[in-house]
Design a protein around this motif. Structure first.
Motif, PDB file in Angstrom:
ATOM      1  N   GLN A  61      -7.045   0.999   4.656  1.00 48.46           N
ATOM      2  CA  GLN A  61      -5.880  -0.023   4.606  1.00 48.46           C
ATOM      3  C   GLN A  61      -4.616   0.632   4.958  1.00 48.46           C
ATOM      4  N   THR A  62      -4.524   1.890   4.815  1.00 45.91           N
ATOM      5  CA  THR A  62      -3.115   2.307   5.316  1.00 45.91           C
ATOM      6  C   THR A  62      -2.949   2.879   6.459  1.00 45.91           C
ATOM      7  N   THR A  63      -4.032   3.397   6.813  1.00 44.62           N
ATOM      8  CA  THR A  63      -3.902   3.952   7.966  1.00 44.62           C
ATOM      9  C   THR A  63      -5.120   3.509   9.082  1.00 44.62           C
ATOM     10  N   GLY A  64      -6.045   2.603   8.548  1.00 48.19           N
ATOM     11  CA  GLY A  64      -6.986   2.298   9.699  1.00 48.19           C
ATOM     12  C   GLY A  64      -8.118   3.084  10.069  1.00 48.19           C
ATOM     13  N   LYS A  65      -7.972   4.315   9.287  1.00 46.00           N
ATOM     14  CA  LYS A  65      -8.692   5.475   9.602  1.00 46.00           C
ATOM     15  C   LYS A  65     -10.007   5.666   8.828  1.00 46.00           C
ATOM     16  N   SER A  86       0.759  -1.124   0.156  1.00 52.13           N
ATOM     17  CA  SER A  86      -0.081   0.077  -0.064  1.00 52.13           C
ATOM     18  C   SER A  86       0.751   1.463  -0.062  1.00 52.13           C
ATOM     19  N   GLY A 116     -10.104  -1.065  13.002  1.00 56.04           N
ATOM     20  CA  GLY A 116      -9.197   0.150  12.988  1.00 56.04           C
ATOM     21  C   GLY A 116      -9.180   0.831  14.091  1.00 56.04           C
ATOM     22  N   GLY A 118      -0.224   4.929   9.628  1.00 58.57           N
ATOM     23  CA  GLY A 118      -0.130   5.627   8.420  1.00 58.57           C
ATOM     24  C   GLY A 118      -0.680   6.945   8.206  1.00 58.57           C
ATOM     25  N   SER A 119      -1.558   7.389   9.108  1.00 61.29           N
ATOM     26  CA  SER A 119      -2.217   8.579   9.116  1.00 61.29           C
ATOM     27  C   SER A 119      -1.399   9.877   9.704  1.00 61.29           C
TER      28      SER A 119
END
Lengths: 572, 212
Positions: free
Chosen positions: B189-193, A299, A467, A331-332
């Motif tokens: 997928q990348t941040t779970g946000k 990703s 999440g 990731g955020s």
């Protein structure tokens, strides 16, 4: 049409000569009328015969009458019952041999035999046949049927076919695919209102070299697609055993292999806190061999982003404690790649220092007093040591915010460094080990006393919906109260030691798809079986970590701790 | 695997017949084709189509993108939007996996509702049922004469408006929905946000006005 009638007449003649029973002439010819084309021929007709029965002689003339009546219907383009006063329209057959038409006229008033009719049809069949072919081969030429009967034209060949919309089940490149025998024909038959048990598809035009094969005998489509495709396929549909085929289209989609859609773009070159997409290391520390690898997830590679994971390995050589830290930057968060690096390095450094110190390593002090690693005070002391290492990592991130180690375009906040952190400390005792973990956020660690069983040594995290995770940068997970510490801490003493694994969620998510799986000893053993051969070097581990698992494309980090003497060669 | 359920709730009442319904069909086709090229969406997004006219129907149940086949939709009848809201809530309650010991939870479902009309049934009843479920981003699109203020009761601030149901704006709407699903797939997928509001979605194209 004439060749059909001639063929049927010829067959009838042969069968009459042998006095053999045959299939229903009217049904046979009516079928031809309904299907509008010469799907049935004499051979076909003969195939429907009942070879063992003998035909009564007095039935022969009935056959002729039936044949004549049906033929007249064909000539007139009718599908309804025979009109006795057929003569008026008879000669509109045009291309039919004159002698045959005369015989048909006579058939209503006098006896004609099937052989007479058959011969009459043969008389100038060559010219008649070629005329028919010309008519049907040329779209602009008026079909002979219209010359026959203008008031009640026969069904047009194509436009009257019911609209049929059939889509084959979607396929995917690289995945075995099957359309069950007869399924396409059944789908078309159902839409047309045909009887599906007699319907079949005689031909299906699949894309060239697509990896799929159509079996004309069974109507099965099978194979493993090799190329993506999205379009329509032409096919020939045969509504019943002896009918003429009808062309139709069906749609088919072959999805690309999902793995082929991912791009591998380089990370930015001019951003703060650059990080290589891969990292791996392999070292022997005291009684331990440590194999570690970390790789950028698909990703991130797909968008040219950095790897956010990190790990750190240390060893307190004076006391024999091994220290592992793995961290997964969120990731955020803008600088989470730095968050994971700073946190794992800080926690590792702190733990190596404390555990190596005979003065500060309270666990060692307690052990020398109690000579029992399972003494409750040792557990408590390790919990404190690990908690303080996590706290240290948290403070290290805070100081990075106020004093960044890399120049940043704008001031950062603590949450820009969001990261998880798992610390694992391990000491070899005889054949077994003492292990303790402190974990904030997802990912996890496990211990395998032997290859057959393993268990988690961190707690799974999970919210009602996916999440929801917590980070080292948040105040809640670091609250210094017993309940909170228990939530993040784990301690175990084992008499055997095969391996300890610390992983980010890039590994735990695909390998332990649920909390129940994470707690299942068999799942740990299965992971070990899969992983063990890959631990021969950190390069092979890095390669193994490239496994494809749908929906799981996060960065992956795994640190495996093995006894130093353990062979890492594949054992099966 | 954690799925991202996406419900397209489409008005197929008589006023949509002709060009608009054809555009909606093309839009769905385009949306699916485009998402299939996005590896994250391809694996994560699951799509369901619910249509409403004189009644509401689950035309395509929640389906993964590789298996999805665009349905044939016809426009006819009146505007049972309340029933559609109840139905999408029932479908989500049935489909969306919550975390358990053996299963990881799905992401919160996204809803894109498109209508060109005023509800002809008990809208409040449907709205109440709809609000009982937990949603991710809910976006309502008012085409032409649709009542945007009514749609705000469903989607809050995430109400967009198309001036005309011509091909350009409908196509732009579906492109934007596609981008929104892509963004959301990437985010989870990348941040779970999870994406919850309009501000986290890509900016709508000029053909689409955001109703404030």
């Amino acid at each position: 049409m004439r060749s059909l009638v001639a063929s049927v007449a010829k067959t009838l003649e042969e069968m009459h000569a042998q006095q053999r029973a045959h299939g229903d002439i009217e049904a046979t010819l009516k079928h031809c009328l309904n299907e509008s084309k010469d799907a049935l021929d004499g051979e076909n007709f003969k195939a429907r015969a009942l070879p063992t029965d003998e035909l009564p002689v007095d039935a022969l003339q009935d056959d002729v009458q039936t044949f004549v009546a049906c033929t007249i219907k064909i000539i007139r383009g009718e599908t309804s019952e025979v009109n006795a006063s057929f003569q008026a329209n008879l000669h509109r057959g045009g291309d039919w041999p004159e002698g045959f038409l005369t015989l048909l006229e006579e058939a209503s008033t006098q006896e004609v035999s099937i052989s007479d009719l058959s011969q009459a049809l043969d008389s100038n069949s060559n010219c008649a046949k070629s005329a028919e072919e010309t008519a049907s081969d040329t779209a602009t030429t008026t079909p002979p049927a219209e010359q026959i009967e203008t008031e009640t034209p026969p069904k047009p060949l194509t436009s009257s076919q019911p609209v049929v919309k059939v889509a084959l089940r979607n396929a995917t490149v690289g995945k075995p695919y099957e359309v069950e025998p007869g399924a396409i024909a059944t789908a078309i038959a159902t839409q047309r209102g045909d009887r599906p048990e007699y319907a079949r598809v005689s031909h299906l035009q699949l894309p060239d070299n697509c990896g799929l094969v159509f079996d004309e005998m069974t109507g099965r489509v099978a194979g493993t697609p090799t190329h993506p495709f999205d379009g329509v396929l032409s096919l020939d549909y045969v509504p019943s055993r002896s009918a003429q085929s009808i062309p139709y289209n069906v749609s088919l989609l072959i999805n690309p292999d999902p793995a082929s859609l991912w791009k591998d773009l380089p990370s930015p070159t001019n951003a703060p806190y650059p990080k290589e997409p891969f990292d791996h290391s392999e070292e022997t520390q005291g009684p331990f061999r440590v194999v570690a690898a970390s790789r950028r997830g698909r990703s991130h590679a797909n968008r040219g982003e950095f790897r956010d994971d990190d790990f750190a390995i240390g060893y307190a050589s004076d006391t024999g404690w091994l220290v592992i830290a793995v961290a997964d930057g969120a990731g955020s968060a803008t600088y989470s790649r730095a968050g994971s690096k700073i946190a794992s390095a800080a926690a590792k450094q702190r733990l190596v220092t404390v555990l190596n110190s005979r003065q500060h390593n309270k666990a060692e002090i307690l052990y020398s007093q109690h000579q029992d690693w399972e003494h409750p005070e040792i557990r408590v002391s390790l919990c404190r040591i690990l908690y303080e290492a996590a706290l240290k990592a948290h403070y290290e991130l805070q100081s990075e915010v106020s004093n960044p180690s890399d120049p940043l375009p704008t001031a950062a906040t603590l949450r820009n460094y969001d990261t998880t952190l798992i610390v694992l400390v391990l000491k070899k005792i005889n054949e077994g080990c003492v292990a303790a973990t402190f974990a904030i956020g997802d990912g996890g660690a496990g211990l395998l006393p032997n290859p057959e069983e393993g268990f988690p040594i961190t707690r799974p995290e999970g919210g009602d919906y996916a999440g929801q995770t917590c980070f080292l940068t948040m105040p809640e997970p670091l609250k210094d109260n017993q309940a909170n510490l228990e939530r993040h801490f784990h301690f175990t003493v084992q008499k055997e030691f095969c391996a300890a694994l610390a992983m980010t969620d890039g590994i735990t998510d695909p390998k332990f798809p649920s909390d129940a799986a994470f707690a299942d000893p068999a799942q740990w053993s299965a992971l070990w079986t899969e992983l063990h051969p890959a631990l021969s070097s950190s390069e092979t581990l890095l390669e193994w970590m490239n496994f494809f698992s749908p929906g799981n494309h996060d960065d992956r980090t795994l640190v495996a701790v093995l006894p130093a003497h353990a062979t890492s060669a594949p054992n099966s | 695997m954690r799925r991202l359920p996406v419900y397209l709730v489409l008005d197929t009442s008589g006023s949509m017949s002709g060009e608009p319904i054809q555009q909606v069909k093309n839009g769905v086709q385009m949306l699916v084709s485009a998402l299939r090229q996005d590896p994250q969406a391809l694996e994560t997004a699951y799509l369901s189509i619910i249509t409403f006219d004189s009644s509401a129907r689950e035309v395509v149940p929640l389906t993964d993108l590789p298996s999805f086949q665009t349905p044939d939709i016809q426009a006819t009848g009146i505007t049972s939007m309340g029933e559609a809201l109840s139905l999408v809530a029932d479908c989500a309650k049935r489909d969306v996996v919550k975390a358990s010991a053996t299963k990881k939870a799905d992401w919160r479902p996204m809803v894109f509702l498109m209508t060109d009309g005023i509800p002809t049934d008990d809208f409040q009843k449907g709205l109440t049922r709809f609000k009982e479920e937990r949603w991710g981003a809910v976006v309502a699109c008012a085409v032409d004469s649709a009542d945007a203020s009514l749609l705000q009761q469903i989607a809050g601030e995430a109400v967009v408006k198309l001036d005309t149901s011509d091909s350009a704006s409908l196509s732009a709407f579906f492109k934007w929905v596609t981008a929104s699903i892509s963004t959301s797939s990437k985010s989870v997928q990348t941040t779970g946000k999870e994406v919850e509001g309009l501000d986290q979605l890509p900016p709508p194209p000029p053909e689409i006005q955001v109703v404030v």
